[in-house]
Design an enzyme around this catalytic site. Sequence first.
Site, PDB file in Angstrom:
ATOM      1  N   ASP A 124       0.734  -1.159   0.074  1.00 19.37           N
ATOM      2  CA  ASP A 124      -0.105   0.030   0.147  1.00 19.37           C
ATOM      3  C   ASP A 124       0.707   1.318   0.050  1.00 19.37           C
ATOM      4  O   ASP A 124       2.098   1.019  -0.020  1.00 19.37           O
ATOM      5  CB  ASP A 124      -0.987  -0.152   1.113  1.00 19.37           C
ATOM      6  CG  ASP A 124      -0.407  -0.399   2.433  1.00 19.37           C
ATOM      7  OD1 ASP A 124       1.063  -0.152   2.414  1.00 19.37           O
ATOM      8  OD2 ASP A 124      -1.237  -0.667   3.462  1.00 19.37           O
ATOM      9  N   ASN A 134      -8.033  -1.457  13.959  1.00 23.92           N
ATOM     10  CA  ASN A 134      -9.393  -1.414  13.498  1.00 23.92           C
ATOM     11  C   ASN A 134      -9.596  -2.393  12.741  1.00 23.92           C
ATOM     12  O   ASN A 134     -10.749  -2.878  12.279  1.00 23.92           O
ATOM     13  CB  ASN A 134      -9.682  -0.194  12.977  1.00 23.92           C
ATOM     14  CG  ASN A 134      -9.091   0.167  11.668  1.00 23.92           C
ATOM     15  OD1 ASN A 134      -8.209  -0.881  11.293  1.00 23.92           O
ATOM     16  ND2 ASN A 134      -9.011   0.971  10.897  1.00 23.92           N
ATOM     17  N   HIS A 190      -7.757  -3.284  10.049  1.00 19.44           N
ATOM     18  CA  HIS A 190      -7.587  -3.312   8.636  1.00 19.44           C
ATOM     19  C   HIS A 190      -6.327  -4.060   8.202  1.00 19.44           C
ATOM     20  O   HIS A 190      -5.486  -4.527   9.083  1.00 19.44           O
ATOM     21  CB  HIS A 190      -7.285  -1.845   7.901  1.00 19.44           C
ATOM     22  CG  HIS A 190      -6.109  -1.205   8.688  1.00 19.44           C
ATOM     23  ND1 HIS A 190      -5.912   0.172   8.790  1.00 19.44           N
ATOM     24  CD2 HIS A 190      -4.920  -1.619   9.014  1.00 19.44           C
ATOM     25  CE1 HIS A 190      -4.851   0.678   9.213  1.00 19.44           C
ATOM     26  NE2 HIS A 190      -3.979  -0.622   9.180  1.00 19.44           N
ATOM     27  N   GLU A 230     -10.020  -0.774   4.834  1.00 21.15           N
ATOM     28  CA  GLU A 230     -10.651  -0.507   6.191  1.00 21.15           C
ATOM     29  C   GLU A 230     -11.773  -0.948   6.609  1.00 21.15           C
ATOM     30  O   GLU A 230     -12.400  -1.734   5.633  1.00 21.15           O
ATOM     31  CB  GLU A 230     -10.717   0.977   6.054  1.00 21.15           C
ATOM     32  CG  GLU A 230      -9.565   2.024   5.927  1.00 21.15           C
ATOM     33  CD  GLU A 230      -8.761   1.951   7.146  1.00 21.15           C
ATOM     34  OE1 GLU A 230      -8.430   1.314   7.890  1.00 21.15           O
ATOM     35  OE2 GLU A 230      -8.061   3.320   7.312  1.00 21.15           O
TER      36      GLU A 230
HETATM   37  C1  F6R Z   1       1.333  -0.621   6.187  1.00 19.93           C
HETATM   38  C2  F6R Z   1       0.173  -1.451   6.363  1.00 19.93           C
HETATM   39  C3  F6R Z   1      -0.737  -1.245   7.477  1.00 19.93           C
HETATM   40  C4  F6R Z   1      -0.058  -1.713   8.785  1.00 19.93           C
HETATM   41  C5  F6R Z   1      -0.918  -1.718  10.205  1.00 19.93           C
HETATM   42  C6  F6R Z   1      -0.248  -2.111  11.300  1.00 19.93           C
HETATM   43  O1  F6R Z   1       2.067  -0.796   5.202  1.00 19.93           O
HETATM   44  O2  F6R Z   1      -0.036  -2.030   5.557  1.00 19.93           O
HETATM   45  O3  F6R Z   1      -1.957  -1.875   7.369  1.00 19.93           O
HETATM   46  O4  F6R Z   1       0.344  -2.923   8.515  1.00 19.93           O
HETATM   47  O5  F6R Z   1      -1.568  -0.424  10.234  1.00 19.93           O
HETATM   48  O6  F6R Z   1       0.672  -1.153  11.565  1.00 19.93           O
HETATM   49  P1  F6R Z   1       1.893  -1.342  12.544  1.00 19.93           P
HETATM   50  O7  F6R Z   1       2.946  -2.577  12.075  1.00 19.93           O
HETATM   51  O8  F6R Z   1       2.813  -0.142  12.408  1.00 19.93           O
HETATM   52  O9  F6R Z   1       1.469  -1.682  13.860  1.00 19.93           O
END
Ligand code: F6R
Length: 242
Positions: free
Chosen positions: A67, A136, A138, A143
């Site tokens: 992403d 959340n 995702h 989302e």
């Molecule tokens: C980032 C991504 C997000 C993270 C998620 C967890 O490329 O795809 O979905 O994997 O927000 O973030 P962390 O690992 O920082 O807790």
Amino acid sequence: MTIRVFEDTEQLASAAAEAILDTVKANPYSLLCFATGNSPVRTYQLLTENAFRENIDFTRCRCIGLDEWVQVPRTNSGTCYHLLREQLFIPLGIKESQILLFDGMAQDLEQECSKMNSFIQAQSGVDCIVVGIGTNGHIGFNEPGVDMNLQAHVQDLHESTVKAGAHYFSQPTVISRGITLGMTQVLGARKLLLLANGKSKAAILRASLQGIPTRKVPASFIQQADHAMVLIDKEAASELYQ
Ligand code: F6R
């Protein structure tokens, strides 16, 4: 889905790095997909160290990013572009010609999505994908409430994602939308590694791994992916039913 609970982040990262390396050893032409964020940081360090030590050749694989933030220039050190280059591509010696990342600054974001979809299709799908999970539920920027059938798409970010996202930037940066692979591509990967550590992920892991699958918690569909490996530490696992 297999759930593995580790004593600490170090052991978790070691197992995840090994799983990625195994993919490349088995098929040097693998298509690999990487998330950024805090969860995979140690995994990526160990991956590069172990690849170097074991002399694993990454020159024939292809790499894509899961992403990217929309409307944030690649020069910003909080972009997935910047982080993946620093944490993985440069240390592993992966060349530009092997990489396709979303350009969140592209004029035509739909075209950016089509480019990614075609690339994945041309490689016959993703061989190994590394993802984290948001508090959340995702995955990538899929989302809560997302259409599970979407491929790459642009998504308005949830309030909690905007709040959490601010921590990745060292300078004030406006984030409101993301461009992401869709859940169909995430779940369709031949090897799916979901990494999570720490107490802050405990509640959402319980909902995702033991609740009824629902679009409100996109990660909950991982339960239906037989091949998925969920690698978590003890703290992240602390709210799972025994
Ligand atoms: C980032 C991504 C997000 C993270 C998620 C967890 O490329 O795809 O979905 O994997 O927000 O973030 P962390 O690992 O920082 O807790």
